[in-house]
Design a protein around this motif. Structure first.
Motif: not given
Length: 457
Positions: A15-24
């Protein structure tokens, strides 16, 4: 119940996963790995030429050397606690089941596997399977012990419990570093296997310590808060924003990065100990922690300066308090890089002179940021966030003088003059620091309304 807890944890992560944060994060992670690989190939280090027996002697030293740095990073950037949420406290969760859950989640935490898992996998390319398996297991267990210790530190309430943990961790740090060098001459297999057992023992003792913590999620009553508030020092205003705001905490990782590059000078040839390239990262390493802190002079107070000004505020006292806090950060920076003088051929007095220059002169120059600082929102995301950034000419001039003056002296003076000049400038700053800070405060007060308008913009 353990299965249900893990299921809730996985759903929360999804639920807390964010693609933008992951890619950065992935971008900077790959960038950091590329720097390490580039250093290995640039230094022409043939890892394949090291035989398996030599690797089994290197791995314990490598793991022990990472214990201190790894624990400090997790202590600053990881805020995990072994506390049940309020809704879980009403469920029949046994203490044993809960700490099994804490052990599993900590094992898969990003801070524990980010650097250890690639390193453990890399062992299989240079070592036989059995040796690589035990070596990788040792590195993972050392990181897990640090992760559990950081979690236990944030879980404990009261310094009487935290000091017990710190004492135990320091004993583990000293023991691990002494044992890693195999002073008693054990065989490589026995030495590595015993280290794995000792790491498991450290993990078991840390979990046992956490089971003895009587911590509850409860709201403190008003009387207790008022009692704590009366005994709280004004110095808490200086460090609490950096502990609470992730944007500010993340800045300190660059300080450790400069220290890492400073330690890489140990791998350079010992032909010229005063080569500019060998000394380049020493001044930066001693001043970067305090420079990060002082670039936010009045930037945090700008959020409540109108309310602060309704009190009998002494600007000189605030600046003096910030200067004293920066001295502590400079001492920490100096303590981190000082071992380079004993491990390599860099002059110890040069490192000390850089620290004295930073504490006596560099920190005073950085206090001039109070004339140009803007209000900063500490709870905003720090990545690619220019809110509160300061690009004025005065700010660049302060940084240029603070960081450029040591390099100017290093580039054009002989060794004795370099050390003497840095010591002389630093001690002069110590002698006149109260006078200089009072002059800065007077100049600030003469233009206070101009500065207040900048905080509101």
């Amino acid at each position: 119940m353990l299965k249900q807890l893990l299921n809730i944890w996985i759903k929360k992560k999804i639920r807390n996963f964010r693609w933008a944060t992951f890619l950065l994060n992935l971008y900077f992670y790959i960038l950091f790995l590329s720097m390490i690989v580039g250093f290995i190939f640039g230094a022409d280090i043939d890892l394949g030429a090291i035989n398996g027996g030599a690797w089994m002697r290197i791995v314990p030293i490598l793991g022990a050397s990472f214990i201190g740095f790894d624990f400090i990073v997790k202590l600053i950037f990881s805020r995990e606690r072994a506390l049940m949420d309020a809704f879980l406290s009403t469920r029949p969760v046994r203490k044993r089941t809960w700490y099994q859950f804490v052990f599993i989640t900590t094992s898969f935490d990003l801070f524990n596997i980010a650097w250890t898992l690639p390193l453990a996998i890399g062992f299989f390319f240079f070592m036989p399977f059995g040796q690589a398996l035990v070596s990788g297991l040792l590195i993972l267990l050392i990181a897990l012990a640090n992760g559990l210790a950081a979690t236990a530190f944030h879980t404990a309430r009261g310094w009487e419990w935290r000091m017990a943990l710190i004492t135990g961790w320091l004993a583990w740090l000293i023991f691990a570093n002494l044992y890693a060098y195999n002073l008693v001459g054990l065989s490589a297999w026995l030495h590595l296997s015993l280290f794995v057992i000792f790491a498991i023992g450290a993990i078991v003792l840390t979990i046992y310590y956490m089971t003895k913590l009587n911590v509850y999620v409860e709201v403190k009553n008003k009387a207790k808060l008022e009692k704590e508030g009366k005994g709280r020092s004004l110095y808490a205003l200086e460090y609490r924003p950096f502990l609470r705001g992730k944007r500010l905490r993340n800045m300190f990782i660059f300080a450790f990065l400069f220290s890492f590059y400073a330690y890489l000078s140990l791998t350079s040839p010992k032909e010229n100990s005063w080569a500019f390239t060998k000394l380049f990262y020493i001044p930066l390493s001693t001043m970067y922690l305090s420079a990060i802190y002082l670039q936010y002079v009045f930037a945090i107070e700008g959020n409540f300066f109108d309310g602060l000004w309704t009190r009998p505020v002494d600007i000189g006292a605030i600046l003096l308090r910030k200067y004293r806090c920066s001295l502590l950060l400079s001492l920490v920076s100096l303590a981190i890089v000082l071992p380079i003088g004993f491990l390599g051929d860099v002059d110890v007095f040069f490192i000390l002179s850089c620290g004295v220059f930073t504490m006596g002169c560099g920190n005073l120059i950085m206090l001039c940021y109070c004339f140009t600082s803007k209000r900063i929102d500490i709870f905003e995301k720090g990545m690619m966030n220019m809110q509160g950034a300061n690009f004025s000419v005065q700010a660049f001039a302060a940084v240029s003088v603070c960081m450029g003056l040591p390099y100017l002296i290093i580039g054009f003076c002989p060794p004795a003059v370099i050390i003497g000049s840095l010591f002389a400038i630093g001690f002069s700053g110590f002698v006149f620091h109260k006078f200089i800070i009072q002059r800065i405060a007077t100049q600030y007060l003469n233009n206070r309304y101009k500065h207040f308008e900048r905080y509101r913009s």
